[in-house]
Design a protein around this motif. Sequence first.
Motif, PDB file in Angstrom:
ATOM      1  N   GLU B  98     -14.583  10.588   3.864  1.00 49.63           N
ATOM      2  CA  GLU B  98     -14.952   9.346   3.348  1.00 49.63           C
ATOM      3  C   GLU B  98     -13.963   7.904   2.692  1.00 49.63           C
ATOM      4  OE1 GLU B  98     -18.216   8.503   4.161  1.00 49.63           O
ATOM      5  OE2 GLU B  98     -17.930  10.683   4.722  1.00 49.63           O
ATOM      6  N   ILE B  99     -13.344   8.321   2.353  1.00 49.94           N
ATOM      7  CA  ILE B  99     -12.170   6.595   1.927  1.00 49.94           C
ATOM      8  C   ILE B  99     -10.766   7.854   1.931  1.00 49.94           C
ATOM      9  CG2 ILE B  99     -11.263   5.651   0.022  1.00 49.94           C
ATOM     10  CD1 ILE B  99     -13.596   5.266  -1.146  1.00 49.94           C
ATOM     11  N   ILE B 100      -9.798   6.942   2.536  1.00 45.42           N
ATOM     12  CA  ILE B 100      -8.474   7.042   3.109  1.00 45.42           C
ATOM     13  C   ILE B 100      -7.271   6.607   2.097  1.00 45.42           C
ATOM     14  CG2 ILE B 100      -6.808   7.507   4.935  1.00 45.42           C
ATOM     15  CD1 ILE B 100      -8.804   7.656   6.944  1.00 45.42           C
ATOM     16  N   GLU B 101      -6.565   7.200   1.231  1.00 45.30           N
ATOM     17  CA  GLU B 101      -5.490   6.390   0.659  1.00 45.30           C
ATOM     18  C   GLU B 101      -4.575   6.780   0.915  1.00 45.30           C
ATOM     19  OE1 GLU B 101      -7.588   4.573  -4.046  1.00 45.30           O
ATOM     20  OE2 GLU B 101      -7.397   7.079  -3.779  1.00 45.30           O
ATOM     21  N   GLY B 102      -3.771   5.694   0.467  1.00 51.01           N
ATOM     22  CA  GLY B 102      -2.035   5.551   1.155  1.00 51.01           C
ATOM     23  C   GLY B 102      -1.664   6.321   2.125  1.00 51.01           C
ATOM     24  N   ILE B 103      -1.993   5.910   3.217  1.00 52.70           N
ATOM     25  CA  ILE B 103      -1.865   7.255   4.494  1.00 52.70           C
ATOM     26  C   ILE B 103      -1.202   6.166   4.777  1.00 52.70           C
ATOM     27  CG2 ILE B 103      -2.539   8.566   6.284  1.00 52.70           C
ATOM     28  CD1 ILE B 103      -3.996  10.313   3.991  1.00 52.70           C
ATOM     29  N   VAL B 104      -2.498   4.914   5.485  1.00 52.65           N
ATOM     30  CA  VAL B 104      -2.741   3.834   6.667  1.00 52.65           C
ATOM     31  C   VAL B 104      -2.352   2.937   5.925  1.00 52.65           C
ATOM     32  CG1 VAL B 104      -4.239   3.064   8.521  1.00 52.65           C
ATOM     33  CG2 VAL B 104      -4.198   5.760   7.893  1.00 52.65           C
ATOM     34  N   LYS B 105      -1.440   1.718   6.552  1.00 52.90           N
ATOM     35  CA  LYS B 105      -0.704   1.024   6.700  1.00 52.90           C
ATOM     36  C   LYS B 105      -2.148   0.154   7.241  1.00 52.90           C
ATOM     37  CE  LYS B 105       2.705  -2.315   7.767  1.00 52.90           C
ATOM     38  NZ  LYS B 105       2.823  -3.983   6.371  1.00 52.90           N
ATOM     39  N   CYS B 106      -2.363  -1.406   6.104  1.00 54.84           N
ATOM     40  CA  CYS B 106      -3.702  -2.216   6.603  1.00 54.84           C
ATOM     41  C   CYS B 106      -3.056  -2.653   7.886  1.00 54.84           C
ATOM     42  CB  CYS B 106      -4.152  -3.028   5.898  1.00 54.84           C
ATOM     43  SG  CYS B 106      -5.209  -4.688   6.522  1.00 54.84           S
ATOM     44  N   PHE B 107      -3.541  -3.122   9.640  1.00 54.56           N
ATOM     45  CA  PHE B 107      -2.873  -3.989   9.722  1.00 54.56           C
ATOM     46  C   PHE B 107      -2.808  -5.483   9.606  1.00 54.56           C
ATOM     47  CE2 PHE B 107      -6.415  -4.361  13.528  1.00 54.56           C
ATOM     48  CZ  PHE B 107      -6.352  -5.092  11.975  1.00 54.56           C
ATOM     49  N   ASN B 108      -3.162  -5.392   8.816  1.00 55.60           N
ATOM     50  CA  ASN B 108      -3.452  -7.161   8.490  1.00 55.60           C
ATOM     51  C   ASN B 108      -2.026  -7.655   7.534  1.00 55.60           C
ATOM     52  OD1 ASN B 108      -4.155 -10.410   7.859  1.00 55.60           O
ATOM     53  ND2 ASN B 108      -6.326  -9.673   6.222  1.00 55.60           N
ATOM     54  N   PRO B 109      -1.220  -8.590   8.307  1.00 49.30           N
ATOM     55  CA  PRO B 109      -0.157  -8.910   7.271  1.00 49.30           C
ATOM     56  C   PRO B 109      -0.053  -9.887   6.072  1.00 49.30           C
ATOM     57  CG  PRO B 109      -0.033 -10.332   9.610  1.00 49.30           C
ATOM     58  CD  PRO B 109      -1.137  -9.239   9.299  1.00 49.30           C
ATOM     59  N   ASN B 110      -1.943 -10.334   6.221  1.00 46.53           N
ATOM     60  CA  ASN B 110      -1.953 -11.147   5.788  1.00 46.53           C
ATOM     61  C   ASN B 110      -2.589 -10.669   4.163  1.00 46.53           C
ATOM     62  OD1 ASN B 110      -1.658 -14.081   4.249  1.00 46.53           O
ATOM     63  ND2 ASN B 110      -3.430 -14.642   4.795  1.00 46.53           N
ATOM     64  N   CYS B 111      -3.049  -9.709   4.188  1.00 41.77           N
ATOM     65  CA  CYS B 111      -3.953  -8.568   2.917  1.00 41.77           C
ATOM     66  C   CYS B 111      -3.013  -8.016   1.728  1.00 41.77           C
ATOM     67  CB  CYS B 111      -4.061  -7.354   4.061  1.00 41.77           C
ATOM     68  SG  CYS B 111      -5.049  -5.810   3.143  1.00 41.77           S
ATOM     69  N   VAL B 112      -3.352  -8.438   1.250  1.00 38.63           N
ATOM     70  CA  VAL B 112      -3.465  -8.251  -0.578  1.00 38.63           C
ATOM     71  C   VAL B 112      -2.080  -6.659  -0.870  1.00 38.63           C
ATOM     72  CG1 VAL B 112      -5.246  -6.782  -1.651  1.00 38.63           C
ATOM     73  CG2 VAL B 112      -3.447  -8.818  -2.942  1.00 38.63           C
ATOM     74  N   SER B 113      -2.793  -5.850   0.690  1.00 38.60           N
ATOM     75  CA  SER B 113      -2.425  -4.237   0.317  1.00 38.60           C
ATOM     76  C   SER B 113      -0.930  -4.200   0.983  1.00 38.60           C
ATOM     77  CB  SER B 113      -3.136  -3.480   0.777  1.00 38.60           C
ATOM     78  OG  SER B 113      -3.424  -3.724   2.338  1.00 38.60           O
ATOM     79  N   ASN B 114      -0.658  -5.157   1.942  1.00 32.82           N
ATOM     80  CA  ASN B 114       0.777  -4.972   1.738  1.00 32.82           C
ATOM     81  C   ASN B 114       1.630  -6.014   0.790  1.00 32.82           C
ATOM     82  OD1 ASN B 114       0.311  -3.490   4.086  1.00 32.82           O
ATOM     83  ND2 ASN B 114      -0.411  -5.684   5.600  1.00 32.82           N
ATOM     84  N   TYR B 115       1.138  -5.914  -0.004  1.00 32.31           N
ATOM     85  CA  TYR B 115       2.103  -6.956  -1.079  1.00 32.31           C
ATOM     86  C   TYR B 115       2.343  -5.809  -2.574  1.00 32.31           C
ATOM     87  CZ  TYR B 115       1.824 -10.909   2.137  1.00 32.31           C
ATOM     88  OH  TYR B 115       2.514 -11.204   3.318  1.00 32.31           O
ATOM     89  N   ASN B 116       2.699  -6.499  -3.240  1.00 34.79           N
ATOM     90  CA  ASN B 116       2.968  -6.131  -4.984  1.00 34.79           C
ATOM     91  C   ASN B 116       2.550  -4.020  -5.148  1.00 34.79           C
ATOM     92  OD1 ASN B 116       2.975  -8.826  -6.208  1.00 34.79           O
ATOM     93  ND2 ASN B 116       0.725  -9.041  -5.426  1.00 34.79           N
ATOM     94  N   ASN B 117       3.312  -3.578  -3.974  1.00 35.53           N
ATOM     95  CA  ASN B 117       3.084  -2.192  -4.594  1.00 35.53           C
ATOM     96  C   ASN B 117       1.496  -1.302  -5.617  1.00 35.53           C
ATOM     97  OD1 ASN B 117       6.103  -1.888  -3.918  1.00 35.53           O
ATOM     98  ND2 ASN B 117       5.935  -2.056  -6.378  1.00 35.53           N
ATOM     99  N   ILE B 118       0.616  -1.965  -3.607  1.00 35.46           N
ATOM    100  CA  ILE B 118      -0.242  -1.649  -3.853  1.00 35.46           C
ATOM    101  C   ILE B 118      -1.515  -0.877  -2.819  1.00 35.46           C
ATOM    102  CG2 ILE B 118      -2.830  -2.678  -3.486  1.00 35.46           C
ATOM    103  CD1 ILE B 118      -1.900  -5.133  -4.663  1.00 35.46           C
ATOM    104  N   LYS B 119      -1.488   0.377  -2.976  1.00 36.88           N
ATOM    105  CA  LYS B 119      -1.360   1.419  -2.798  1.00 36.88           C
ATOM    106  C   LYS B 119      -2.653   1.120  -1.389  1.00 36.88           C
ATOM    107  CE  LYS B 119      -2.255   6.241  -3.736  1.00 36.88           C
ATOM    108  NZ  LYS B 119      -2.624   7.317  -4.371  1.00 36.88           N
ATOM    109  N   ALA B 120      -2.779   1.649  -0.204  1.00 35.30           N
ATOM    110  CA  ALA B 120      -3.850   0.857   0.573  1.00 35.30           C
ATOM    111  C   ALA B 120      -4.659   2.236   0.602  1.00 35.30           C
ATOM    112  CB  ALA B 120      -2.765   0.718   2.514  1.00 35.30           C
ATOM    113  N   ARG B 121      -5.784   1.450   0.897  1.00 36.92           N
ATOM    114  CA  ARG B 121      -6.749   2.330   0.704  1.00 36.92           C
ATOM    115  C   ARG B 121      -8.386   1.744   2.294  1.00 36.92           C
ATOM    116  NH1 ARG B 121      -9.979   3.559  -4.314  1.00 36.92           N
ATOM    117  NH2 ARG B 121     -12.259   2.911  -3.900  1.00 36.92           N
TER     118      ARG B 121
END
Lengths: 307, 149
Positions: B98-121
Amino acid sequence: MNFKQRDIISIRHFNKEELLYILDLAKRMEQMEYTDILKGKVLALLFFEPSTRTRLSFESAMKRLGGMVIGFAEPGVTSVAKGESLSDSVKIIEGYCDIIVLRHYLEGSAQLAADVVKTPVINAGDGANQHPTQTFLDLYTIQKTKGTLEGLTIGFLGDLKYGRTVHSLAYALAYFGAEMYFVSPPSLRMPGDFMEALKDRKVKCHENESLMGISKRLDVIYCTRIQKERFADPVEFEKVRGIYRLSKAVLEEFGIKNDLKVLHPLPRVDEMDDSLDATDFAVYFHQARNGVPIRKALLAAVLGAIE
Amino acid sequence: MKHLDVAAIKDGSVIDHIDSKSTLKVAEILNIQNEEQIVLVGMNLTSKFLGKKGIIKIEGKIIDQKEANKIALIAPNATVNIIKDYEVVKKFKIVIPEIIEGIVKCFNPNCVSNYNNIKARQHVVNKNPIKLQCHYCERIMSAKDIVLI
Ligand SMILES: [Zn+2]
């Protein structure tokens, strides 16, 4: 209805009853004006991106309820400028306050903050994503000026591609059986996934390039600004700037319902002429003022000061 | 499942019923270029279910849950067989969580998950075809947008 300690991150997180509950609370707030129900509570306003109006309206709301406000209006003066992460910043500030209002240029930043602190977080704008208190006040304005939210025909006009206020409002209005006309130049149409989401929710949607032929059907026109900074190519901007210029004369020429209301999240540039201001159609200044009762309602509900 | 199209392996994992075109992507997820023991990759093999399928056999490797989750995003029909002494000791159909963590990069370059070593979710909002909604920026990704971390 339980709003106590709840984060206000995205309009998608609220169902119809919850939206109506906050609107009802805002109405009560407007009647009571000054009170002390948030006496002793501290609100931290963290504005990593400047937005004077949103910030002042939160500040006004908190102070009118007897609470206090701390915070900053731009990140240049904080440890963030020294490279501190957003998570660290909010974890530290959490210790200084009872509620956090966050505005940040990165999308998803409010959700991130809410995930790392126990203090409730209100999203005051995260990039092009969400600005839920704006949507609440838009709904409140429509409800107040039209007498209802049910079954209205709404025209959205301007930059529908990047206009987050349009995306969230359309999403919320889907609960109320609205029929929607999306009027924009082809380059600024509603994103495909939003249109899909609306269609999945059985909303009657139409896409047009002009108000011609549809204006008579509209109960509300929600006008937005076409923002120069969204365009990588200035030539593309010149093609669409000033493409829509609402004025009293234009509306009369197109033909409209007598009780049409025109909303705009403001600021405006040249998409709405001053000649509209004195008409009964114009409710945008009223709309801006509605930010205070809405934010009072949300602050009071989240801090558990009102049922 | 005694019959194997390509040579059998003694101990390890067999990923079967991969949509043929996705075989090399699955191989990439499993990082097979760094394996030291036998790896067999088969494509365009006959399959009752898929018409054509891919298969990957890796000697000496037991697929873990995280890898299976990744495979699920690329090849939702795949099955994993764990082999011990030429026998299938465990067989499971991989499922999209149901939830995917740390596997797929968010494709939105302005997404916070692409900064500050946040685990993509991401939240899986649709399994077939796959649609993932970023937990942070709420943007919805489909198969073409998926970039693995
Ligand atoms: Zn994202």
